[in-house]
Design a protein around this motif. Structure first.
Motif, PDB file in Angstrom:
ATOM      1  N   GLY A  27       6.289 -15.059   2.034  1.00 13.86           N
ATOM      2  CA  GLY A  27       6.581 -13.840   2.788  1.00 13.86           C
ATOM      3  C   GLY A  27       6.777 -12.633   1.892  1.00 13.86           C
ATOM      4  O   GLY A  27       6.258 -11.547   2.170  1.00 13.86           O
ATOM      5  N   ASP A  28       7.509 -12.818   0.806  1.00 17.81           N
ATOM      6  CA  ASP A  28       7.704 -11.709  -0.130  1.00 17.81           C
ATOM      7  C   ASP A  28       6.386 -11.280  -0.751  1.00 17.81           C
ATOM      8  O   ASP A  28       6.124 -10.086  -0.931  1.00 17.81           O
ATOM      9  CB  ASP A  28       8.707 -12.093  -1.216  1.00 17.81           C
ATOM     10  N   LYS A  29       5.540 -12.238  -1.066  1.00 19.07           N
ATOM     11  CA  LYS A  29       4.241 -11.910  -1.647  1.00 19.07           C
ATOM     12  C   LYS A  29       3.371 -11.138  -0.649  1.00 19.07           C
ATOM     13  O   LYS A  29       2.707 -10.164  -1.014  1.00 19.07           O
ATOM     14  CB  LYS A  29       3.528 -13.185  -2.092  1.00 19.07           C
ATOM     15  N   MET A  30       3.388 -11.551   0.608  1.00 20.63           N
ATOM     16  CA  MET A  30       2.566 -10.884   1.622  1.00 20.63           C
ATOM     17  C   MET A  30       3.034  -9.449   1.869  1.00 20.63           C
ATOM     18  O   MET A  30       2.217  -8.539   2.006  1.00 20.63           O
ATOM     19  CB  MET A  30       2.582 -11.665   2.930  1.00 20.63           C
ATOM     20  N   ILE A  31       4.332  -9.239   1.900  1.00 23.46           N
ATOM     21  CA  ILE A  31       4.833  -7.877   2.100  1.00 23.46           C
ATOM     22  C   ILE A  31       4.519  -7.009   0.882  1.00 23.46           C
ATOM     23  O   ILE A  31       4.189  -5.829   1.017  1.00 23.46           O
ATOM     24  CB  ILE A  31       6.334  -7.893   2.421  1.00 23.46           C
ATOM     25  N   THR A  32       4.576  -7.591  -0.318  1.00 20.20           N
ATOM     26  CA  THR A  32       4.188  -6.847  -1.520  1.00 20.20           C
ATOM     27  C   THR A  32       2.719  -6.454  -1.445  1.00 20.20           C
ATOM     28  O   THR A  32       2.355  -5.327  -1.819  1.00 20.20           O
ATOM     29  CB  THR A  32       4.462  -7.690  -2.776  1.00 20.20           C
ATOM     30  N   LEU A  33       1.876  -7.361  -0.961  1.00 23.09           N
ATOM     31  CA  LEU A  33       0.458  -7.015  -0.772  1.00 23.09           C
ATOM     32  C   LEU A  33       0.312  -5.909   0.264  1.00 23.09           C
ATOM     33  O   LEU A  33      -0.514  -5.008   0.111  1.00 23.09           O
ATOM     34  CB  LEU A  33      -0.334  -8.249  -0.336  1.00 23.09           C
ATOM     35  N   GLY A  34       1.110  -5.981   1.336  1.00 20.22           N
ATOM     36  CA  GLY A  34       1.058  -4.944   2.362  1.00 20.22           C
ATOM     37  C   GLY A  34       1.464  -3.585   1.826  1.00 20.22           C
ATOM     38  O   GLY A  34       0.902  -2.563   2.221  1.00 20.22           O
ATOM     39  N   ILE A  58       1.790  -6.764   8.848  1.00 21.17           N
ATOM     40  CA  ILE A  58       2.181  -6.603   7.450  1.00 21.17           C
ATOM     41  C   ILE A  58       1.684  -5.280   6.890  1.00 21.17           C
ATOM     42  O   ILE A  58       2.406  -4.581   6.189  1.00 21.17           O
ATOM     43  CB  ILE A  58       1.654  -7.789   6.613  1.00 21.17           C
ATOM     44  N   PHE A  59       0.448  -4.905   7.204  1.00 19.93           N
ATOM     45  CA  PHE A  59      -0.110  -3.667   6.667  1.00 19.93           C
ATOM     46  C   PHE A  59       0.231  -2.457   7.533  1.00 19.93           C
ATOM     47  O   PHE A  59      -0.207  -1.358   7.240  1.00 19.93           O
ATOM     48  CB  PHE A  59      -1.626  -3.806   6.499  1.00 19.93           C
ATOM     49  N   GLY A  60       1.005  -2.646   8.587  1.00 18.70           N
ATOM     50  CA  GLY A  60       1.409  -1.552   9.452  1.00 18.70           C
ATOM     51  C   GLY A  60       2.909  -1.315   9.384  1.00 18.70           C
ATOM     52  O   GLY A  60       3.417  -0.620   8.499  1.00 18.70           O
ATOM     53  N   SER A  61       3.638  -1.939  10.312  1.00 14.20           N
ATOM     54  CA  SER A  61       5.070  -1.662  10.444  1.00 14.20           C
ATOM     55  C   SER A  61       5.898  -2.175   9.267  1.00 14.20           C
ATOM     56  O   SER A  61       6.834  -1.504   8.829  1.00 14.20           O
ATOM     57  CB  SER A  61       5.594  -2.259  11.749  1.00 14.20           C
ATOM     58  N   LEU A  62       5.570  -3.361   8.732  1.00 11.21           N
ATOM     59  CA  LEU A  62       6.354  -3.879   7.609  1.00 11.21           C
ATOM     60  C   LEU A  62       6.115  -3.073   6.332  1.00 11.21           C
ATOM     61  O   LEU A  62       7.026  -2.917   5.519  1.00 11.21           O
ATOM     62  CB  LEU A  62       6.038  -5.355   7.367  1.00 11.21           C
ATOM     63  N   ARG A  63       4.920  -2.567   6.173  1.00 13.18           N
ATOM     64  CA  ARG A  63       4.626  -1.727   4.999  1.00 13.18           C
ATOM     65  C   ARG A  63       5.489  -0.471   5.014  1.00 13.18           C
ATOM     66  O   ARG A  63       6.061  -0.078   4.000  1.00 13.18           O
ATOM     67  CB  ARG A  63       3.150  -1.353   5.010  1.00 13.18           C
ATOM     68  N   GLU A  64       5.606   0.139   6.180  1.00 21.26           N
ATOM     69  CA  GLU A  64       6.427   1.351   6.292  1.00 21.26           C
ATOM     70  C   GLU A  64       7.911   1.046   6.134  1.00 21.26           C
ATOM     71  O   GLU A  64       8.650   1.807   5.520  1.00 21.26           O
ATOM     72  CB  GLU A  64       6.173   2.010   7.641  1.00 21.26           C
TER      73      GLU A  64
END
Length: 118
Positions: A27-34, A58-64
């Motif tokens: 999960g941490d890796k995916m959010i870092t990618l986002g 991940i590339f929308g709301s979690l990125r922000e």
């Protein structure tokens, strides 16, 4: 795929403790990618998850949400063992979510009292 399972549950899920610890790393890796937001990062996330709604989240709301955070996007909380087979359980959740807290926040006075009594 269980890799994105916690994200599909609105940021919190109850799992076996070992699976929750493994999912925290992913999960941490995916959010870092986002947070990177590049096409290469999106392709890497797609290789792991293969679910369009999760990659979009991940590339929308979690990125922000985690743009200013340096790391530690998920937390694993231990809960009592499962009845029946006594398997160790844990809850994995996203930090800074809108869900009610599972534990009351620790204050400095209560943490000092706990350490002084030990």
């Amino acid at each position: 795929m269980w890799h994105g399972y916690a994200f599909s549950k609105l940021g919190r899920d109850s799992l076996l403790r070992q699976r929750a610890k493994a999912m925290r790393k992913i999960g941490d890796k995916m959010i870092t990618l986002g947070k990177a937001g590049t096409q290469e990062a999106k392709s890497e996330a797609w290789r792991w998850m293969r679910e369009r709604p999760l990659v979009s989240k991940i590339f929308g709301s979690l990125r922000e949400r985690y743009q200013d955070r340096a790391g530690g996007y998920t937390r694993v909380l231990r809960v009592p063992n499962r009845k029946g087979d006594n398997a160790p359980m844990a809850i994995i959740e996203l930090v800074d979510n809108n869900l009610p807290p599972l534990r009351p926040p620790r204050t400095h006075a209560s943490s000092r009292a706990n350490t002084a009594s030990n």
